[in-house]
Design a protein around this motif. Structure first.
Motif, PDB file in Angstrom:
ATOM      1  N   GLY A   1       0.765  -1.313   0.150  1.00 26.39           N
ATOM      2  CA  GLY A   1      -0.067  -0.213   0.004  1.00 26.39           C
ATOM      3  C   GLY A   1       0.888   1.412  -0.118  1.00 26.39           C
ATOM      4  O   GLY A   1       0.324   2.379   0.320  1.00 26.39           O
ATOM      5  N   GLY A   2       2.078   1.164  -0.662  1.00 24.44           N
ATOM      6  CA  GLY A   2       3.025   2.604  -0.453  1.00 24.44           C
ATOM      7  C   GLY A   2       3.165   2.794  -1.864  1.00 24.44           C
ATOM      8  O   GLY A   2       2.831   2.531  -2.986  1.00 24.44           O
ATOM      9  N   HIS A   3       4.157   3.812  -2.061  1.00 22.25           N
ATOM     10  CA  HIS A   3       4.443   4.394  -3.223  1.00 22.25           C
ATOM     11  C   HIS A   3       5.077   3.392  -4.290  1.00 22.25           C
ATOM     12  O   HIS A   3       5.272   3.352  -5.588  1.00 22.25           O
ATOM     13  CB  HIS A   3       5.465   5.512  -3.156  1.00 22.25           C
ATOM     14  CG  HIS A   3       4.862   6.782  -2.643  1.00 22.25           C
ATOM     15  ND1 HIS A   3       4.537   6.904  -1.002  1.00 22.25           N
ATOM     16  CD2 HIS A   3       4.162   7.802  -3.183  1.00 22.25           C
ATOM     17  CE1 HIS A   3       3.915   8.125  -1.139  1.00 22.25           C
ATOM     18  NE2 HIS A   3       3.223   8.492  -2.451  1.00 22.25           N
TER      19      HIS A   3
ATOM     20  N   VAL B   1      -8.435   2.753   0.737  1.00 31.21           N
ATOM     21  CA  VAL B   1      -7.647   2.872  -0.391  1.00 31.21           C
ATOM     22  C   VAL B   1      -7.042   4.480  -0.110  1.00 31.21           C
ATOM     23  O   VAL B   1      -6.310   4.987  -0.808  1.00 31.21           O
ATOM     24  CB  VAL B   1      -8.058   2.684  -1.645  1.00 31.21           C
ATOM     25  CG1 VAL B   1      -8.515   1.436  -2.095  1.00 31.21           C
ATOM     26  CG2 VAL B   1      -9.300   3.778  -2.007  1.00 31.21           C
ATOM     27  N   ASP B   2      -7.739   5.180   0.430  1.00 26.10           N
ATOM     28  CA  ASP B   2      -7.475   6.687   0.764  1.00 26.10           C
ATOM     29  C   ASP B   2      -6.215   6.986   0.878  1.00 26.10           C
ATOM     30  O   ASP B   2      -5.271   7.958   0.824  1.00 26.10           O
ATOM     31  CB  ASP B   2      -8.468   7.512   1.685  1.00 26.10           C
ATOM     32  CG  ASP B   2      -9.798   7.644   1.075  1.00 26.10           C
ATOM     33  OD1 ASP B   2      -9.994   7.498  -0.127  1.00 26.10           O
ATOM     34  OD2 ASP B   2     -10.708   7.799   1.707  1.00 26.10           O
ATOM     35  N   ARG B   3      -5.410   6.188   1.894  1.00 27.28           N
ATOM     36  CA  ARG B   3      -4.069   6.358   2.630  1.00 27.28           C
ATOM     37  C   ARG B   3      -3.144   6.227   1.700  1.00 27.28           C
ATOM     38  O   ARG B   3      -1.847   6.816   2.135  1.00 27.28           O
ATOM     39  CB  ARG B   3      -4.059   5.655   3.918  1.00 27.28           C
ATOM     40  CG  ARG B   3      -3.842   3.987   3.838  1.00 27.28           C
ATOM     41  CD  ARG B   3      -4.307   3.196   4.877  1.00 27.28           C
ATOM     42  NE  ARG B   3      -3.044   3.324   5.633  1.00 27.28           N
ATOM     43  CZ  ARG B   3      -2.790   2.503   6.931  1.00 27.28           C
ATOM     44  NH1 ARG B   3      -3.654   1.795   7.059  1.00 27.28           N
ATOM     45  NH2 ARG B   3      -1.541   2.882   7.480  1.00 27.28           N
ATOM     46  N   LEU B   4      -3.272   5.809   0.719  1.00 30.51           N
ATOM     47  CA  LEU B   4      -2.220   5.382  -0.384  1.00 30.51           C
ATOM     48  C   LEU B   4      -2.138   6.399  -1.674  1.00 30.51           C
ATOM     49  O   LEU B   4      -1.213   6.487  -2.323  1.00 30.51           O
ATOM     50  CB  LEU B   4      -2.104   3.970  -0.892  1.00 30.51           C
ATOM     51  CG  LEU B   4      -3.078   3.571  -1.815  1.00 30.51           C
ATOM     52  CD1 LEU B   4      -3.185   3.857  -3.189  1.00 30.51           C
ATOM     53  CD2 LEU B   4      -3.651   1.817  -1.893  1.00 30.51           C
TER      54      LEU B   4
ATOM     55  N   THR C   1       9.471   6.979   0.063  1.00 30.65           N
ATOM     56  CA  THR C   1       9.270   5.402  -0.224  1.00 30.65           C
ATOM     57  C   THR C   1      10.573   4.751   0.295  1.00 30.65           C
ATOM     58  O   THR C   1      11.706   5.286   0.194  1.00 30.65           O
ATOM     59  CB  THR C   1       8.778   5.178  -1.244  1.00 30.65           C
ATOM     60  OG1 THR C   1       9.688   5.098  -2.251  1.00 30.65           O
ATOM     61  CG2 THR C   1       7.376   5.857  -1.785  1.00 30.65           C
ATOM     62  N   GLU C   2      10.444   3.633   0.413  1.00 29.76           N
ATOM     63  CA  GLU C   2      11.714   2.661   0.566  1.00 29.76           C
ATOM     64  C   GLU C   2      12.258   2.789  -0.972  1.00 29.76           C
ATOM     65  O   GLU C   2      13.435   2.470  -0.923  1.00 29.76           O
ATOM     66  CB  GLU C   2      11.232   1.289   0.814  1.00 29.76           C
ATOM     67  CG  GLU C   2      10.119   0.442  -0.149  1.00 29.76           C
ATOM     68  CD  GLU C   2       8.820   0.866  -0.094  1.00 29.76           C
ATOM     69  OE1 GLU C   2       8.503   1.673   0.883  1.00 29.76           O
ATOM     70  OE2 GLU C   2       8.117  -0.010  -0.460  1.00 29.76           O
ATOM     71  N   ALA C   3      11.522   3.021  -1.939  1.00 30.53           N
ATOM     72  CA  ALA C   3      12.176   2.972  -3.197  1.00 30.53           C
ATOM     73  C   ALA C   3      13.258   4.159  -3.414  1.00 30.53           C
ATOM     74  O   ALA C   3      14.077   4.290  -4.156  1.00 30.53           O
ATOM     75  CB  ALA C   3      11.102   3.232  -4.500  1.00 30.53           C
ATOM     76  N   VAL C   4      13.268   5.016  -2.469  1.00 32.49           N
ATOM     77  CA  VAL C   4      14.028   6.218  -2.774  1.00 32.49           C
ATOM     78  C   VAL C   4      15.019   6.023  -1.640  1.00 32.49           C
ATOM     79  O   VAL C   4      16.491   6.570  -2.031  1.00 32.49           O
ATOM     80  CB  VAL C   4      13.293   7.587  -2.143  1.00 32.49           C
ATOM     81  CG1 VAL C   4      14.495   8.764  -2.120  1.00 32.49           C
ATOM     82  CG2 VAL C   4      12.385   7.798  -3.372  1.00 32.49           C
ATOM     83  N   GLY C   5      15.173   5.125  -0.637  1.00 31.05           N
ATOM     84  CA  GLY C   5      15.991   4.925   0.482  1.00 31.05           C
ATOM     85  C   GLY C   5      16.653   3.733   0.611  1.00 31.05           C
ATOM     86  O   GLY C   5      17.270   3.369   1.376  1.00 31.05           O
ATOM     87  N   VAL C   6      16.430   2.881  -0.435  1.00 29.54           N
ATOM     88  CA  VAL C   6      16.596   1.301  -0.105  1.00 29.54           C
ATOM     89  C   VAL C   6      18.118   1.004   0.119  1.00 29.54           C
ATOM     90  O   VAL C   6      18.702   0.146   0.806  1.00 29.54           O
ATOM     91  CB  VAL C   6      16.011   0.384  -1.290  1.00 29.54           C
ATOM     92  CG1 VAL C   6      14.706   0.435  -1.010  1.00 29.54           C
ATOM     93  CG2 VAL C   6      16.558   1.008  -2.461  1.00 29.54           C
TER      94      VAL C   6
END
Length: 474
Positions: free
Chosen positions: A206-208, A238-241, A467-472
């Motif tokens: 449910g994240g980016h 679904v609003d929170r994502l 998101t984790e995609a930016v900081g993995v």
């Protein structure tokens, strides 16, 4: 002590934050030794190299690293541009790693297997703080050990993705079906296209990262109309994502939410909420998924599953040094309350450094995305502030170590339920009453009960999460 001063500071990991730590060490006249398990700097970023991050270049380049690069005649990218993971490696990390002061102290293909104190196991006290660190690592030439005056663990979390189970464990059949399951953000329109084109694909998360995968699958769907997309959320709404939309000060992040919302409205995504997998079984060339949907039994047949449920830290090589971690978040105890997703759903984190990152083992710190433990969001610029503070402390500049030098855009993104398009999307529960000294409704409520606040504004400078995609690999 003279012997200790002549030893290097070991940096574990050559991602954005690890190399930033090395740059800060070089700037202070301290020799780094960077150990990277991959065969390239930014190895984890290259695994999601096709993904465009939502923070512009200005937030992705460390100040000390830029100073080193500028002196070398480096041509900087357009600071307003939004790079992909691959471009960050090609245009920033690669040139940084090629500088003589970094390259001479960088070992690739070197996996750290253990850290301890020379002559001391975890229990031994006498003379402990004066003993150098011993770092063991393995490369193509075999096993090695090196002494260090301090150690900075910037190894990230990419190597340990969370499994499918809502209880934190792999579900029955998950390991056996691994050939049909991808974790993270696979390149579904590029390298992995053949595995997804025309297939029934279940995206869990449910994240980016999940939004990125779903939108990429929609792009694939345009070329391969037989592609079906099922998007499963563990929570009921679904609003929170959906992100802050036009309220988000990082436009690319808000655009992700708006694009996902439009796709739902167009019926191109089969949304499943609240969804929990119980069992997976191979069924010919596909997978039979036994699950629950909104608390009721549900079954689904798919060809592929993409799991985007976050990551967790690898603590396996830290067994002989003294670290302190929050029992839930697995972040340092002073940092955990500021990032705990159970209580803090705003898109803001107070700036922090050595004070929040310190462990009982003097001279050892965990930085970058790994410092957040299981908390799901991280921004590279936050990691750069961490290592600036940590290196200042190693250098004995304790005043600089405790300063705050981080200014980032606030975000319209919250991970809790929000009213999309409303001002309440900006912080926990919306803005505080005008006559109350608080940053948001939850902050005001906490202060009314005698607490210091909800934690959203505990520092003078507040930074956006990513998101984790930016900081993995941070």
């Amino acid at each position: 002590m003279n012997m200790m001063a002549n030893l290097p500071v070991v940096v574990i990991g050559a991602g954005p934050v690890g190399l930033a730590a090395a740059a800060h060490l070089v700037e202070r006249g301290i020799r780094p030794l960077i150990l990277e398990r991959g065969e390239s700097v930014g190895a984890a970023l290259l695994e999601w190299g096709h993904v465009r991050v939502f923070s512009p270049w200005q937030y992705n380049i460390d100040a000390a690293a830029r100073a080193l690069l500028d002196r070398s005649g480096w041509t900087a990218p357009d600071m307003r541009g939004l790079p992909t993971g691959g471009e960050i490696v090609r245009d920033y990390l690669g040139p940084l790693a090629a500088l003589a002061s970094i390259a001479a102290n960088l070992k690739l293909g070197a996996e750290v297997t253990a850290i301890t104190r020379q002559g001391h196991d975890k229990v031994a006290n006498d003379g402990r703080k004066d003993a150098p660190f011993v770092i063991r690592y393995r490369d193509a030439g075999g096993e090695h050990r090196v002494l260090a005056r301090a150690a900075i663990d910037a190894s990230g979390t990419w190597s340990r993705p969370n499994p499918i189970g809502v209880d934190g464990l792999p579900v029955a059949g998950e390991d056996a079906a691994c050939g049909h399951i991808a974790y993270g953000i696979p390149d579904v329109v590029g390298k992995a296209r053949e595995s997804y084109a025309g297939k029934r694909v279940l995206v869990i998360g449910g994240g980016h990262s999940a939004i990125n995968v779903a939108l990429a699958l929609m792009e694939l769907q345009d070329a391969a109309p037989g592609t079906e997309i099922f998007w499963a959320l563990r929570h009921a709404s679904v609003d929170r994502l959906l992100g802050g939309g036009l309220n988000d000060q990082l436009p690319e992040r808000g655009a992700l939410g708006l694009a996902a919302k439009q796709a739902m409205a167009d019926g191109r995504l089969n949304m499943l909420a609240a969804f929990a997998v119980n069992h997976i079984e191979m069924q010919g060339e596909g997978l039979a998924v036994d699950a629950s949907l909104a608390g009721k039994p549900f079954s689904l047949s798919v060809d592929r599953i993409v799991v985007t449920t976050g990551f967790r830290p690898d603590l396996s090589f830290l067994g002989e040094i003294r670290i302190a971690l929050d029992p839930a978040v697995e972040a340092p105890p002073a940092l955990a309350p500021l990032i705990d997703p159970n209580f803090h759903s705003c898109g803001t984190v107070p700036a922090h450094g050595i004070r929040e990152l310190a462990h009982p083992e003097p001279g050892f710190t965990i930085v970058g995305s790994k410092s957040y433990g299981r908390a799901p969001t991280f921004l590279m610029a936050t990691g750069y502030e961490q290592v600036r503070s940590v290196v200042a402390d190693i250098a004995g500049d304790h005043v600089a170590a405790r300063e705050v030098r981080l200014v980032l855009p606030e975000t319209g993104v919250c991970s809790a339920d929000v009213v999309t398009g409303s001002d309440s999307a900006g912080c926990c529960g919306g803005p505080a009453p005008a006559n109350v000294d608080a940053c948001c409704v939850e902050d005001a409520g906490a202060k009314a009960k005698g607490a210091s606040g909800c934690g959203c504004a505990t520092g003078p400078s507040v930074g956006a999460k990513a998101t984790e995609a930016v900081g993995v690999d941070a």
